[in-house]
Scaffold this motif. Sequence first.
Motif, mmCIF file in Angstrom:
data_model
loop_
_atom_site.group_PDB
_atom_site.id
_atom_site.type_symbol
_atom_site.label_atom_id
_atom_site.label_comp_id
_atom_site.label_asym_id
_atom_site.label_seq_id
_atom_site.Cartn_x
_atom_site.Cartn_y
_atom_site.Cartn_z
ATOM 1 N N ARG A 43 0.835 -1.213 0.000
ATOM 2 C CA ARG A 43 0.000 0.000 0.000
ATOM 3 C C ARG A 43 0.867 1.259 0.000
ATOM 4 O O ARG A 43 0.601 2.220 -0.737
ATOM 5 C CB ARG A 43 -0.902 -0.005 1.236
ATOM 6 C CG ARG A 43 -1.904 1.147 1.287
ATOM 7 C CD ARG A 43 -2.735 1.092 2.551
ATOM 8 N NE ARG A 43 -1.914 1.303 3.728
ATOM 9 C CZ ARG A 43 -1.551 2.518 4.172
ATOM 10 N NH1 ARG A 43 -1.950 3.602 3.515
ATOM 11 N NH2 ARG A 43 -0.821 2.643 5.253
ATOM 12 N N LEU A 44 1.936 1.227 0.824
ATOM 13 C CA LEU A 44 2.828 2.374 0.878
ATOM 14 C C LEU A 44 3.563 2.577 -0.435
ATOM 15 O O LEU A 44 3.779 3.709 -0.869
ATOM 16 C CB LEU A 44 3.837 2.203 2.024
ATOM 17 C CG LEU A 44 3.253 2.273 3.440
ATOM 18 C CD1 LEU A 44 4.329 1.968 4.472
ATOM 19 C CD2 LEU A 44 2.628 3.635 3.705
ATOM 20 N N ARG A 45 3.932 1.455 -1.079
ATOM 21 C CA ARG A 45 4.567 1.579 -2.383
ATOM 22 C C ARG A 45 3.625 2.219 -3.389
ATOM 23 O O ARG A 45 4.022 3.066 -4.198
ATOM 24 C CB ARG A 45 5.010 0.207 -2.876
ATOM 25 C CG ARG A 45 6.288 -0.313 -2.232
ATOM 26 C CD ARG A 45 6.619 -1.706 -2.711
ATOM 27 N NE ARG A 45 7.870 -2.197 -2.144
ATOM 28 C CZ ARG A 45 8.313 -3.435 -2.255
ATOM 29 N NH1 ARG A 45 7.569 -4.333 -2.930
ATOM 30 N NH2 ARG A 45 9.457 -3.791 -1.707
ATOM 31 N N GLY A 46 2.365 1.787 -3.319
ATOM 32 C CA GLY A 46 1.371 2.382 -4.213
ATOM 33 C C GLY A 46 1.220 3.872 -3.949
ATOM 34 O O GLY A 46 1.161 4.688 -4.882
ATOM 35 N N GLN A 47 1.152 4.229 -2.661
ATOM 36 C CA GLN A 47 1.042 5.638 -2.311
ATOM 37 C C GLN A 47 2.282 6.411 -2.765
ATOM 38 O O GLN A 47 2.179 7.545 -3.261
ATOM 39 C CB GLN A 47 0.853 5.796 -0.803
ATOM 40 C CG GLN A 47 -0.505 5.340 -0.296
ATOM 41 C CD GLN A 47 -0.648 5.554 1.201
ATOM 42 O OE1 GLN A 47 0.317 5.856 1.895
ATOM 43 N NE2 GLN A 47 -1.858 5.379 1.704
ATOM 44 N N ASN A 48 3.465 5.779 -2.564
ATOM 45 C CA ASN A 48 4.705 6.430 -2.962
ATOM 46 C C ASN A 48 4.752 6.665 -4.471
ATOM 47 O O ASN A 48 5.163 7.725 -4.938
ATOM 48 C CB ASN A 48 5.890 5.574 -2.521
ATOM 49 C CG ASN A 48 7.211 6.276 -2.740
ATOM 50 O OD1 ASN A 48 7.392 7.417 -2.327
ATOM 51 N ND2 ASN A 48 8.147 5.601 -3.387
ATOM 52 N N GLU A 49 4.318 5.659 -5.224
ATOM 53 C CA GLU A 49 4.282 5.820 -6.684
ATOM 54 C C GLU A 49 3.304 6.913 -7.081
ATOM 55 O O GLU A 49 3.580 7.717 -7.973
ATOM 56 C CB GLU A 49 3.901 4.488 -7.338
ATOM 57 C CG GLU A 49 4.976 3.407 -7.206
ATOM 58 C CD GLU A 49 4.515 2.067 -7.756
ATOM 59 O OE1 GLU A 49 3.336 1.988 -8.188
ATOM 60 O OE2 GLU A 49 5.308 1.108 -7.755
ATOM 61 N N GLN A 50 2.158 6.939 -6.395
ATOM 62 C CA GLN A 50 1.176 7.982 -6.689
ATOM 63 C C GLN A 50 1.730 9.357 -6.350
ATOM 64 O O GLN A 50 1.570 10.318 -7.116
ATOM 65 C CB GLN A 50 -0.120 7.709 -5.900
ATOM 66 C CG GLN A 50 -1.210 8.746 -6.118
ATOM 67 C CD GLN A 50 -1.697 8.789 -7.554
ATOM 68 O OE1 GLN A 50 -1.630 7.793 -8.272
ATOM 69 N NE2 GLN A 50 -2.182 9.933 -7.995
ATOM 70 N N LEU A 51 2.386 9.428 -5.174
ATOM 71 C CA LEU A 51 2.992 10.703 -4.779
ATOM 72 C C LEU A 51 4.087 11.117 -5.753
ATOM 73 O O LEU A 51 4.214 12.305 -6.083
ATOM 74 C CB LEU A 51 3.566 10.593 -3.365
ATOM 75 C CG LEU A 51 2.544 10.529 -2.225
ATOM 76 C CD1 LEU A 51 3.248 10.273 -0.893
ATOM 77 C CD2 LEU A 51 1.726 11.817 -2.146
ATOM 78 N N ALA A 52 4.876 10.133 -6.201
ATOM 79 C CA ALA A 52 5.934 10.437 -7.177
ATOM 80 C C ALA A 52 5.325 10.990 -8.460
ATOM 81 O O ALA A 52 5.849 11.956 -9.043
ATOM 82 C CB ALA A 52 6.761 9.185 -7.463
ATOM 83 N N ARG A 53 4.218 10.377 -8.893
ATOM 84 C CA ARG A 53 3.549 10.889 -10.103
ATOM 85 C C ARG A 53 3.014 12.291 -9.868
ATOM 86 O O ARG A 53 3.126 13.166 -10.743
ATOM 87 C CB ARG A 53 2.424 9.933 -10.516
ATOM 88 C CG ARG A 53 2.916 8.616 -11.113
ATOM 89 C CD ARG A 53 1.776 7.860 -11.764
ATOM 90 N NE ARG A 53 0.795 7.407 -10.786
ATOM 91 C CZ ARG A 53 0.840 6.256 -10.164
ATOM 92 N NH1 ARG A 53 1.827 5.399 -10.426
ATOM 93 N NH2 ARG A 53 -0.093 5.902 -9.292
#
Length: 260
Positions: free
Chosen positions: A88-98
Amino acid sequence: MATRLRSVPSLLGACAMAAAALWPLQAHALFGDDEARRAIVELRQKVEANQKATEAANAEARESNAATRRSLLDLSNQIDQLRAELARLRGQNEQLAREVSELQRQQKDVQAGVDERLRKVEPLRIDHDGQSFTAAPNEKRDFDAAMELLRKSEFGPASAAFNGFLQRYPASGYRPSVLYWLGNTQYANRAYKEAVDSHRRLVSEFPTHLRTPEAMLAMANSQIELKDPKASRRTLEELVKAYPNSEAAAAGRERLARLR
């Protein structure tokens, strides 16, 4: 009969002696059985104690194994939860990176827009006709556009462009140059009176400008075209007197000689 009676005591004595001899053996056998029983009892007790200890150890081991299994199960569940949380955090991190990348792109676009707007309004340092001044980008653009029309010999549009420039930028650093070129386009359009007026404004407002001697010479030419040689002579005399070392003054002396 007597013999038989005498043998009876002997027989009894023998029996007594035999009984005496057997007694220790019987006693020994009796006491040996007790010890054996006690040994058996003790052995049984030890076996039972060992069994109980073994059962207790087994029970403890089973409980320990059960606790270990529960701990492993809990640990496995925690690992699964951590993996899920990490995903979940990876998903959030990827979203934040985008989102950060998009914000950076937008910021660059905004900055580029700001820079472009600043370039459109930020004053420019101008060096023109021997003078240094600042001008707005659109001011320089309009002057360059009018000069381009003049270079193409489009004197009518160029004259209109220079007139419009003076109206839009009355205090511009380009003003003396615009007055000079406006007079020249008017002369080319045979608007001699307007040409004289434009060049006279330059001479009056900017007597030290490098274009001023040339403007006086051009003004004298317009006066000739207006059939006013006296005015032309006066202008040429003023030119020679005010700017004796200029190229325009040298040309003015030659024309004065012809006018006389």
